[in-house]
Design a protein around this motif. Structure first.
Motif, PDB file in Angstrom:
ATOM      1  N   UNK A 246      29.494  32.945  42.042  1.00  0.00           N
ATOM      2  CA  UNK A 246      30.223  33.373  41.288  1.00  0.00           C
ATOM      3  C   UNK A 246      30.335  34.549  40.487  1.00  0.00           C
ATOM      4  N   UNK A 247      29.126  34.987  40.283  1.00  0.00           N
ATOM      5  CA  UNK A 247      28.984  36.390  39.226  1.00  0.00           C
ATOM      6  C   UNK A 247      29.863  37.079  39.558  1.00  0.00           C
ATOM      7  N   UNK A 248      30.233  37.361  41.031  1.00  0.00           N
ATOM      8  CA  UNK A 248      30.684  38.781  41.839  1.00  0.00           C
ATOM      9  C   UNK A 248      32.193  37.748  41.532  1.00  0.00           C
ATOM     10  N   UNK A 249      32.508  36.636  41.773  1.00  0.00           N
ATOM     11  CA  UNK A 249      34.439  36.105  41.464  1.00  0.00           C
ATOM     12  C   UNK A 249      34.321  36.364  39.513  1.00  0.00           C
ATOM     13  N   UNK A 250      33.317  36.081  39.205  1.00  0.00           N
ATOM     14  CA  UNK A 250      34.479  36.643  37.052  1.00  0.00           C
ATOM     15  C   UNK A 250      34.443  37.949  37.789  1.00  0.00           C
ATOM     16  N   UNK A 251      32.871  38.822  37.492  1.00  0.00           N
ATOM     17  CA  UNK A 251      33.261  39.883  37.155  1.00  0.00           C
ATOM     18  C   UNK A 251      34.764  40.560  37.657  1.00  0.00           C
ATOM     19  N   UNK A 252      35.323  39.871  38.382  1.00  0.00           N
ATOM     20  CA  UNK A 252      35.942  41.054  39.077  1.00  0.00           C
ATOM     21  C   UNK A 252      37.920  40.488  38.773  1.00  0.00           C
ATOM     22  N   UNK A 253      37.848  40.031  37.635  1.00  0.00           N
ATOM     23  CA  UNK A 253      38.865  39.552  37.444  1.00  0.00           C
ATOM     24  C   UNK A 253      39.585  40.037  36.476  1.00  0.00           C
ATOM     25  N   UNK A 254      40.103  41.087  35.769  1.00  0.00           N
ATOM     26  CA  UNK A 254      41.198  41.775  35.916  1.00  0.00           C
ATOM     27  C   UNK A 254      41.185  41.373  34.319  1.00  0.00           C
ATOM     28  N   UNK A 255      40.399  41.256  33.150  1.00  0.00           N
ATOM     29  CA  UNK A 255      40.958  41.316  31.757  1.00  0.00           C
ATOM     30  C   UNK A 255      41.817  42.058  31.010  1.00  0.00           C
ATOM     31  N   UNK A 256      42.647  41.559  30.367  1.00  0.00           N
ATOM     32  CA  UNK A 256      44.571  42.419  29.403  1.00  0.00           C
ATOM     33  C   UNK A 256      43.679  42.759  28.309  1.00  0.00           C
ATOM     34  N   UNK A 257      41.970  42.840  27.909  1.00  0.00           N
ATOM     35  CA  UNK A 257      42.100  42.855  27.101  1.00  0.00           C
ATOM     36  C   UNK A 257      40.777  44.620  26.718  1.00  0.00           C
ATOM     37  N   UNK A 258      41.350  45.077  25.983  1.00  0.00           N
ATOM     38  CA  UNK A 258      40.909  46.582  25.704  1.00  0.00           C
ATOM     39  C   UNK A 258      39.078  46.491  25.595  1.00  0.00           C
ATOM     40  N   UNK A 259      39.025  45.512  24.660  1.00  0.00           N
ATOM     41  CA  UNK A 259      37.135  45.465  24.313  1.00  0.00           C
ATOM     42  C   UNK A 259      36.438  45.188  25.289  1.00  0.00           C
ATOM     43  N   UNK A 260      37.444  44.136  25.853  1.00  0.00           N
ATOM     44  CA  UNK A 260      36.150  43.445  27.364  1.00  0.00           C
ATOM     45  C   UNK A 260      35.940  44.144  27.897  1.00  0.00           C
ATOM     46  N   UNK A 261      36.197  45.134  28.371  1.00  0.00           N
ATOM     47  CA  UNK A 261      35.780  46.126  29.957  1.00  0.00           C
ATOM     48  C   UNK A 261      34.346  46.090  30.148  1.00  0.00           C
ATOM     49  N   UNK A 262      34.383  45.568  31.402  1.00  0.00           N
ATOM     50  CA  UNK A 262      32.658  45.395  31.908  1.00  0.00           C
ATOM     51  C   UNK A 262      32.764  46.086  33.406  1.00  0.00           C
ATOM     52  N   UNK A 263      31.608  46.356  33.494  1.00  0.00           N
ATOM     53  CA  UNK A 263      31.269  46.368  34.700  1.00  0.00           C
ATOM     54  C   UNK A 263      31.402  45.656  36.143  1.00  0.00           C
ATOM     55  N   UNK A 264      32.237  46.054  37.009  1.00  0.00           N
ATOM     56  CA  UNK A 264      32.663  45.121  37.921  1.00  0.00           C
ATOM     57  C   UNK A 264      31.770  44.811  39.110  1.00  0.00           C
ATOM     58  N   UNK A 265      31.574  44.277  40.038  1.00  0.00           N
ATOM     59  CA  UNK A 265      30.607  43.988  41.090  1.00  0.00           C
ATOM     60  C   UNK A 265      31.385  44.108  41.838  1.00  0.00           C
ATOM     61  N   UNK A 266      31.266  45.187  42.911  1.00  0.00           N
ATOM     62  CA  UNK A 266      32.600  45.170  43.863  1.00  0.00           C
ATOM     63  C   UNK A 266      31.487  44.740  45.319  1.00  0.00           C
ATOM     64  N   UNK A 267      32.552  43.292  45.721  1.00  0.00           N
ATOM     65  CA  UNK A 267      31.817  42.636  46.567  1.00  0.00           C
ATOM     66  C   UNK A 267      31.749  43.155  47.895  1.00  0.00           C
ATOM     67  N   UNK A 268      30.978  43.553  48.898  1.00  0.00           N
ATOM     68  CA  UNK A 268      31.546  44.364  50.367  1.00  0.00           C
ATOM     69  C   UNK A 268      32.520  43.293  51.019  1.00  0.00           C
ATOM     70  N   UNK A 269      33.356  43.152  52.626  1.00  0.00           N
ATOM     71  CA  UNK A 269      33.103  42.649  53.343  1.00  0.00           C
ATOM     72  C   UNK A 269      34.176  41.889  52.522  1.00  0.00           C
ATOM     73  N   UNK A 270      34.942  40.907  53.516  1.00  0.00           N
ATOM     74  CA  UNK A 270      36.207  40.485  53.241  1.00  0.00           C
ATOM     75  C   UNK A 270      35.636  38.231  53.463  1.00  0.00           C
ATOM     76  N   UNK A 271      36.672  37.167  53.230  1.00  0.00           N
ATOM     77  CA  UNK A 271      36.432  36.269  53.522  1.00  0.00           C
ATOM     78  C   UNK A 271      36.797  35.769  55.310  1.00  0.00           C
TER      79      UNK A 271
END
Ligand SMILES: Nc1ncnc2c1ncn2[C@@H]1O[C@H](COP(=O)(O)OP(=O)(O)OP(=O)(O)O)[C@@H](O)[C@H]1O
Ligand SMILES: Nc1ncnc2c1ncn2[C@@H]1O[C@H](COP(=O)(O)OP(=O)(O)OP(=O)(O)O)[C@@H](O)[C@H]1O
Ligand SMILES: [Mg+2]
Ligand SMILES: [Mg+2]
Lengths: 318, 333
Positions: A246-271
């Motif tokens: 869940x945490x990785x999924x939430x962090x991967x969502x691109x947010x259209x707000x420049x004040x909300x820049x965050x660290x992305x968790x990049x998951x390895x591999x694929x589903x």
């Protein structure tokens, strides 16, 4: 507290494939209170649509129990099922392919009314269709047009009108806005919200768009490879994701707000496809926190905070 | 901006599709500059003319029915609209590369992925088949796919891997300009994050200029330096990321932002733009957005707006600003 309109217990749907048994939905549990929305999110192939269809028995589940208003849908006879279908409807993702191109708007919307023989008189039927068209914001003049003459937003409105035609209590919305432009998407989301208030509808809202699900749902279930890995109220889930997925999924969502820049968790591999899954955490292969214990058994969904469930033996700190 | 950083200069580009139902006015006079190492997000809804603009840059507009009616597209000081078919073949892939909107059609199912990458290298560089294949393997590694999978066919790859392979092909000859048309729309968010990071890394490494076509403002915020917002074939607002996101000027841009769910406040009501994009065969006389615009006045409905520069970087095309006191509701951040 409102009653649970939908109660799903240990629902499973397996498909036989040439590579082995595909465990599309593998022991899913949830309830939905009357008048509320459960959002179901997860990546392509995690079993969202299969869950929705199995609940409505559009496909036959392999096992489990599904209660609608206290009655086990899976035990219904043909005629009981037909009656229940009046109460439980579905809106599909693709407004392009889910509508019969040879039928007019009138024919499409009136179809479920005719199937359930709710209105026999022709004039009453037309009036009912016009009323439904007004409810979903379709101009009267479109009653004799064909789907291909209309844009995606209007086609999706037809899908909504058709689902509403038989006064259902529960609607599975399977990616109802995914194919639409943002401005049209917002129109349809507002419409669905408004209808929910007006008719006290209960929704299962399937999507892969996390910002949409956050906005639209009361509760959210996150699925991964056929299992619910986390479940909580929409606010709680976004504030305090406990499952590493869940945490990785939430962090991967691109947010259209420049004040909300965050660290992305990049998951390895694929589903991958959930074929012949071993008895281990299904996310372990992609999880950067995985330990040996994670590969020794499948973690159960358990309540960590009131109303907040997670299927991880080592949930992240909230 | 140093002048020698300018790679592409598009001026007054007009593209029509002449169909039996009428003339589709897909691109109606747009100006766009692309610079080395800079990325521009070209955003707008379905039918705005984004793909048509990109295809014009490669001279790949289907003809018939497509016609480039006017404009210049200057690449390295030369107008590519004057180039011969042969010269264009050299430019494509070598100077300008494109990742197409539909990833399924971009790979040929009967050749291995390695062969296809090697093929595009050999098209532009005088290398042996063996050398090209070795380079193909390196390129796969660069996009995070093991080189020894070069001998597999596209159907053996997952969606995310296919998209990486397409990026590898597009970058095979280190083009100066990369056009990416909705490169991640078909992908799951976790895979999208991988691919966007890859594009970012590669741009940095090769000093590529990027035109990122998307309808997702979130993606623009993550990868772009500049934004151009397109509506009915016009660029209606353009500027730096901060200009467009934080000092929004055009009512259409405002409408796009208002349509999106607010991640900070989930209860905030969505404010969709009413109505639909006008029929491109029958555009309004005045501003194309005026029928849907909450601020539109008679002038908006009767006269075409002209570009207005608010600062050296920020352009808006909206007649309402003729009134100096006019402002939209979206507050400045
Ligand atoms: N009729 C079928 N036969 C075999 N496998 C199937 C069938 N229907 C679905 N599956 C498989 O079951 C899994 C779950 O599919 P499902 O359509 O429920 O996923 P989803 O979460 O809705 O994905 P999406 O976001 O792509 O719609 C997938 O691996 C899919 O390939
Ligand atoms: N080959 C064609 N023949 C006729 N009309 C076309 C053709 N290709 C595109 N158009 C029309 O030109 C307009 C611009 O299309 P274009 O594909 O450039 O839009 P877009 O911004 O890329 O949209 P999307 O987000 O849907 O990809 C649309 O009205 C479209 O229907
Ligand atoms: Mg689905
Ligand atoms: Mg396009």
């Amino acid at each position: 507290m409102a009653k649970n309109l939908i109660e799903v217990k240990d629902l499973k749907k397996y498909f036989k494939t040439s590579h082995g048994m595909l465990q599309a939905v593998d022991g899913v549990n949830f309830t939905i209170e009357e008048g509320k929305t459960l959002g179901v999110v997860g990546e392509s192939g995690c079993g969202k649509s299969t869950t929705g269809r199995a609940i409505l028995r559009l496909i036959e589940p392999t096992s489990g129990e599904v209660y609608f208003d206290g009655h086990d849908v899976l035990k219904f006879s043909e005629s009981e099922l037909r009656k229940a279908r009046k109460e439980m409807q579905i809106i599909f993702q693709d407004p392009y392919s889910s509508l019969d191109p040879r039928k007019t708007v009138m024919q499409i919307i009136s179809e479920p009314i005719k199937i359930h023989r709710l209105i026999k008189n022709k004039i009453d039927l037309e009036n009912r269709v016009l009323e439904l068209m007004e409810t979903v914001g379709l101009a009267e003049r479109l009653i004799n047009t064909y789907p291909h003459e209309l844009d995606g937003g209007r086609r999706q409105r037809i899908g909504v009108a058709r689902a509403l035609a038989v006064n259902p209590k529960f609607i599975v919305c399977d990616e109802p806005v995914s194919a639409l432009d943002v401005s049209i998407q917002a129109q349809i989301l507002n419409l669905l919200k408004e209808l929910q208030g007006k008719f006290n509808l209960t929704y299962m809202f399937i999507t892969h768009d996390l910002s949409v699900v956050h906005h639209f749902s009361d509760y959210i279930a996150v699925m991964y490879l056929g299992k619910i890995v986390e479940k909580a109220s929409a606010e709680e889930l976004f504030k305090r994701p406990l499952h590493p997925y869940t945490q990785a999924l939430l962090s991967a969502v691109p947010i259209p707000d420049l004040s909300e820049r965050k660290e992305r968790i990049i998951l390895k591999g694929e589903v991958v496809s959930p074929i012949n899954m071993p008895d281990e955490c299904r996310f372990a292969k992609r999880c950067s926190y995985a330990r040996d214990e994670c590969r020794s058994h499948t973690p159960e969904l358990r309540e960590v905070y009131p109303g907040h469930f997670v299927a991880c033996d080592f949930p992240l700190k909230g | 901006m140093k002048d020698n950083d300018l790679i592409i200069n598009i001026e007054n580009l007009i593209v029509h599709y002449e169909t039996e139902e009428g003339t589709v006015r897909a691109v109606n006079g747009i100006d766009l500059k692309m610079k080395k190492k800079r990325s521009i997000g070209l955003v707008g809804e379905t039918g705005a003319g984004k793909t048509t603009t990109a295809l014009a840059m490669l001279r790949l507009i289907p003809d018939p029915p497509g016609v480039i009616k006017n404009g210049v597209i200057v690449l390295n000081g030369e107008n590519i609209l004057d180039k011969s078919v042969k010269e264009m073949e050299n430019i494509r892939g070598k100077d300008i590369s494109m990742i197409f909107q539909d990833p399924m059609t971009a790979l040929n199912p009967v050749f291995t992925v390695g062969e296809q990458i090697a093929e595009s290298i050999m098209l532009h560089e005088d290398v042996s088949k063996k050398e090209a294949y070795e380079r193909a393997k390196e390129l796969l590694e660069m996009v995070g796919i093991s080189g020894n999978r070069a001998n597999e066919y596209p159907h053996q790859f997952s969606g995310g891997m296919r998209q990486r392979a397409i990026i590898a092909i597009a970058l095979a000859c280190q083009p100066k300009v990369l056009i990416a048309d909705e490169p991640t729309t078909a992908l799951d968010v976790t895979i999208q994050a991988q691919v966007l990071e890859l594009i970012n890394d590669l741009m940095e490494k090769h000093e590529t200029a990027l035109l990122m076509i998307t309808h997702d403002l979130g993606v623009v915020a993550e990868v772009c330096d500049e934004v151009a917002v397109m509506y009915a074939g016009r660029i209606v607002e353009k500027g730096s990321l901060e200009d467009v996101f934080n000092r929004t000027k055009h009512p259409y841009t405002e409408g796009l932002f208002n349509s999106l769910p607010n991640i900070k406040d989930r209860k905030a009501k969505l404010k969709p733009i009413p109505g639909l994009m006008p029929d491109p065969t029958n555009l309004p006389i005045g501003c194309a957005f005026s029928p849907r615009c909450p601020y539109a006045n008679d002038i908006c409905r009767e006269q075409k707006p002209v570009p207005r520069w608010i600062s050296s970087t920020h352009m808006v095309e909206c007649s309402a600003y003729d009134d100096p006191s006019f402002h939209i509701a979206r507050r400045e951040k």
